[in-house]
Design a protein around this motif. Sequence first.
Motif, PDB file in Angstrom:
ATOM      1  N   MET A   1       0.817  -1.210   0.000  1.00 12.09           N
ATOM      2  CA  MET A   1       0.000   0.000   0.000  1.00 12.09           C
ATOM      3  C   MET A   1       0.855   1.267   0.000  1.00 12.09           C
ATOM      4  N   ALA A   2       2.165   1.105   0.116  1.00 13.84           N
ATOM      5  CA  ALA A   2       3.064   2.258   0.131  1.00 13.84           C
ATOM      6  C   ALA A   2       3.157   2.894  -1.247  1.00 13.84           C
ATOM      7  N   ASP A   3       3.550   4.166  -1.271  1.00 14.95           N
ATOM      8  CA  ASP A   3       3.831   4.853  -2.536  1.00 14.95           C
ATOM      9  C   ASP A   3       5.248   4.610  -2.993  1.00 14.95           C
ATOM     10  N   SER A   4       6.162   4.423  -2.034  1.00 14.58           N
ATOM     11  CA  SER A   4       7.562   4.170  -2.373  1.00 14.58           C
ATOM     12  C   SER A   4       8.175   3.274  -1.310  1.00 14.58           C
ATOM     13  N   VAL A   5       9.144   2.473  -1.746  1.00 12.99           N
ATOM     14  CA  VAL A   5       9.844   1.547  -0.853  1.00 12.99           C
ATOM     15  C   VAL A   5      11.332   1.583  -1.185  1.00 12.99           C
ATOM     16  N   VAL A   6      12.142   1.596  -0.149  1.00  8.85           N
ATOM     17  CA  VAL A   6      13.596   1.454  -0.297  1.00  8.85           C
ATOM     18  C   VAL A   6      13.998   0.073   0.199  1.00  8.85           C
ATOM     19  N   TRP A   7      14.903  -0.567  -0.557  1.00 13.81           N
ATOM     20  CA  TRP A   7      15.305  -1.945  -0.251  1.00 13.81           C
ATOM     21  C   TRP A   7      16.801  -2.070  -0.555  1.00 13.81           C
ATOM     22  N   ASP A   8      17.592  -2.329   0.463  1.00  9.87           N
ATOM     23  CA  ASP A   8      19.040  -2.472   0.283  1.00  9.87           C
ATOM     24  C   ASP A   8      19.414  -3.900  -0.111  1.00  9.87           C
ATOM     25  N   GLY A   9      20.175  -4.025  -1.184  1.00 13.79           N
ATOM     26  CA  GLY A   9      20.709  -5.324  -1.542  1.00 13.79           C
ATOM     27  C   GLY A   9      21.888  -5.722  -0.680  1.00 13.79           C
ATOM     28  N   HIS A  10      22.621  -4.716  -0.172  1.00 11.10           N
ATOM     29  CA  HIS A  10      23.849  -5.006   0.577  1.00 11.10           C
ATOM     30  C   HIS A  10      23.582  -5.239   2.067  1.00 11.10           C
ATOM     31  N   LYS A  11      22.337  -5.575   2.362  1.00 17.13           N
ATOM     32  CA  LYS A  11      22.015  -6.040   3.711  1.00 17.13           C
ATOM     33  C   LYS A  11      21.555  -7.498   3.584  1.00 17.13           C
ATOM     34  N   LEU A  12      20.276  -7.765   3.707  1.00 17.38           N
ATOM     35  CA  LEU A  12      19.821  -9.158   3.762  1.00 17.38           C
ATOM     36  C   LEU A  12      19.544  -9.785   2.395  1.00 17.38           C
ATOM     37  N   LEU A  13      19.967  -9.115   1.324  1.00 11.71           N
ATOM     38  CA  LEU A  13      20.013  -9.767   0.019  1.00 11.71           C
ATOM     39  C   LEU A  13      21.419 -10.286  -0.286  1.00 11.71           C
ATOM     40  N   TYR A  14      22.356 -10.048   0.630  1.00 13.39           N
ATOM     41  CA  TYR A  14      23.696 -10.640   0.592  1.00 13.39           C
ATOM     42  C   TYR A  14      24.517 -10.212  -0.621  1.00 13.39           C
ATOM     43  N   MET A  15      24.398  -8.927  -0.961  1.00 10.88           N
ATOM     44  CA  MET A  15      25.159  -8.332  -2.042  1.00 10.88           C
ATOM     45  C   MET A  15      26.349  -7.541  -1.501  1.00 10.88           C
ATOM     46  N   PRO A  16      27.433  -7.436  -2.275  1.00 10.43           N
ATOM     47  CA  PRO A  16      28.496  -6.503  -1.901  1.00 10.43           C
ATOM     48  C   PRO A  16      27.959  -5.065  -1.940  1.00 10.43           C
ATOM     49  N   ALA A  17      28.476  -4.222  -1.070  1.00  9.69           N
ATOM     50  CA  ALA A  17      28.069  -2.817  -1.079  1.00  9.69           C
ATOM     51  C   ALA A  17      28.592  -2.152  -2.363  1.00  9.69           C
ATOM     52  N   THR A  18      27.860  -1.212  -2.904  1.00  3.81           N
ATOM     53  CA  THR A  18      26.529  -0.809  -2.479  1.00  3.81           C
ATOM     54  C   THR A  18      25.543  -1.044  -3.616  1.00  3.81           C
ATOM     55  N   VAL A  19      24.316  -1.395  -3.227  1.00  2.13           N
ATOM     56  CA  VAL A  19      23.229  -1.450  -4.199  1.00  2.13           C
ATOM     57  C   VAL A  19      21.920  -1.350  -3.437  1.00  2.13           C
ATOM     58  N   SER A  20      21.168  -0.284  -3.701  1.00  2.00           N
ATOM     59  CA  SER A  20      19.877  -0.064  -3.058  1.00  2.00           C
ATOM     60  C   SER A  20      18.843   0.229  -4.131  1.00  2.00           C
ATOM     61  N   ALA A  21      17.655  -0.295  -3.918  1.00  2.31           N
ATOM     62  CA  ALA A  21      16.555  -0.030  -4.839  1.00  2.31           C
ATOM     63  C   ALA A  21      15.597   0.963  -4.211  1.00  2.31           C
ATOM     64  N   VAL A  22      15.178   1.954  -4.993  1.00  2.00           N
ATOM     65  CA  VAL A  22      14.043   2.789  -4.617  1.00  2.00           C
ATOM     66  C   VAL A  22      12.964   2.501  -5.639  1.00  2.00           C
ATOM     67  N   LEU A  23      11.816   2.062  -5.152  1.00  2.00           N
ATOM     68  CA  LEU A  23      10.733   1.597  -6.011  1.00  2.00           C
ATOM     69  C   LEU A  23       9.471   2.423  -5.783  1.00  2.00           C
ATOM     70  N   PHE A  24       8.725   2.670  -6.871  1.00  2.00           N
ATOM     71  CA  PHE A  24       7.512   3.474  -6.818  1.00  2.00           C
ATOM     72  C   PHE A  24       6.325   2.640  -7.295  1.00  2.00           C
ATOM     73  N   ARG A  25       5.249   2.658  -6.528  1.00  2.00           N
ATOM     74  CA  ARG A  25       4.049   1.904  -6.886  1.00  2.00           C
ATOM     75  C   ARG A  25       3.465   2.402  -8.204  1.00  2.00           C
ATOM     76  N   GLU A  26       3.432   3.719  -8.383  1.00  2.00           N
ATOM     77  CA  GLU A  26       2.964   4.316  -9.624  1.00  2.00           C
ATOM     78  C   GLU A  26       4.169   4.698 -10.473  1.00  2.00           C
ATOM     79  N   PRO A  27       4.351   4.105 -11.650  1.00  2.00           N
ATOM     80  CA  PRO A  27       5.567   4.331 -12.433  1.00  2.00           C
ATOM     81  C   PRO A  27       5.893   5.796 -12.684  1.00  2.00           C
ATOM     82  N   GLN A  28       4.864   6.635 -12.922  1.00  2.00           N
ATOM     83  CA  GLN A  28       5.133   8.038 -13.236  1.00  2.00           C
ATOM     84  C   GLN A  28       5.768   8.782 -12.076  1.00  2.00           C
ATOM     85  N   HIS A  29       5.574   8.298 -10.850  1.00  2.00           N
ATOM     86  CA  HIS A  29       6.162   8.988  -9.699  1.00  2.00           C
ATOM     87  C   HIS A  29       7.685   8.860  -9.674  1.00  2.00           C
TER      88      HIS A  29
END
Length: 478
Positions: free
Chosen positions: A295-323
């Motif tokens: 139900m969020a408008d935006s979410v941040v998700w770090d890969g270099h935490k519990l996705l077990y990626m080398p630093a750094t990689v973070s995703a910022v995602l938007f529910r509505e693409p135009q945002h």
Amino acid sequence: MDKQTLEAMFSPEAFNASGHALIDILSRYLSDNLEGKGPVLDWQPPAQAMEQWQAALPRQATLTSGQLLKAIQDEILSASLHIHHPRNLGHQVATPLPMAALCDLVAALTNQAMAVYETGPSATLLERQVLHWLGELIGWQRAEGVLTSGGAQANLTALLAARQVKAGWDAWQHGVGAGQPLRLLTSEHAHYSVSRAAGIMGLGTDAVVKIAADDQGRMDMAALQSAWQHCLDQGSKPFAVAATAGCTPTGSIDPLPEIANFCRTHDLWMHVDGAHGASALLSRQHRPLLEGIAMADSVVWDGHKLLYMPATVSAVLFREPQHGYAAFAQEASYLFQGNNNAEETYNTSYRTLECTKRMMGLKLWAAFSLYGTEKLGGLVDQVFATARLLAEKLHAAPDFELLMMPQTNIVCFRYGKEDQMLIRKKLVESGAFHLTQVAMHGKVWLRTTVMNPFTAEEDLDALLAAIREHGISSSGIL
């Protein structure tokens, strides 16, 4: 420069030989760490350590390739915090998957700038694929976003979009002074990057209204309602609520469904900083912890935490693409063609602070392709279970005080009435364990973050024994 020197500097044969030798060194380093050999950290005070790094600027070569590799092994790796060591329980930093690290080598050598599609075609497509997968895990089918260099930049990007969409005027063009004072509501346990973003955005850090948390570290809804009303009474305009899914102090997750309903009722942007905890979406067992995140408008998700990626990689995602285009609303004709065709959507610089951007999607694509959500989720299950086991041991021990049962993989506790900071200092400087501390409820608590799936029960027992030993020593009894 003569041709022979130039060819030597870029020699594929030398790269091959040095690369194989380096992989051998790193493989031994990885093996020793996973087996818990040696200290977690060979502690040296920084000023003392810095004395070893006072060489003059090299005007000519000072090392051969072999000497460079030996220096990496003997001086760099040995003096590093050993992330893969099972007794490294400090920060929210991944123990990277080895294949993901190799993918970073590919990214480094190919050096795809990714400002626009033509400067990184495969990198752009990889990123879009990975973002689609992450959006699907959240529960979105049309989501778009971008990969950024860390959660702080990702939070800033999301909140810039929130300001542009919810301010009521074009804040990007006319500035924040063109309307009512804007306010951002967030938990008292929100990451410092939220306040930093407010400062960068010109809102000022005073515009961040901290909402009290309950005894489980979750945003209190009555306090949120009261803070929102207070803002209105003062003539300011709340534009967003930044919820936390896995806050840094305790790993607690805010009540996302209730916050979502509140935001929809009052026409507020709902942002979820899931840098740490969003990876629970990979787990069938723990996914319910994040109910309401879709139900969020935006979410941040770090890969270099519990996705077990080398630093750094973070995703910022938007529910509505135009945002995804609202955060940065400017033109650069030397990059963007301005013809409003569909191909323009493949130019990532429209949606990110960065122009030159590393190929970040490859390592995520490789991990999902090699292991699937089932095995990646298994890593989350493993460390969550280990954290729960530690909490149960602490709860059963009369000389320890547990702050709360963990919601994720962070456990906070105290040992007796001793100086917790001194205990931590002694543990870290001994090299036996790495852990952190946090101030909560007027007390200092020891804080462990179980990131390594190789951390076992025997490591937990050894931690409690070491704390007892250093606690007694710090009290002057020994």
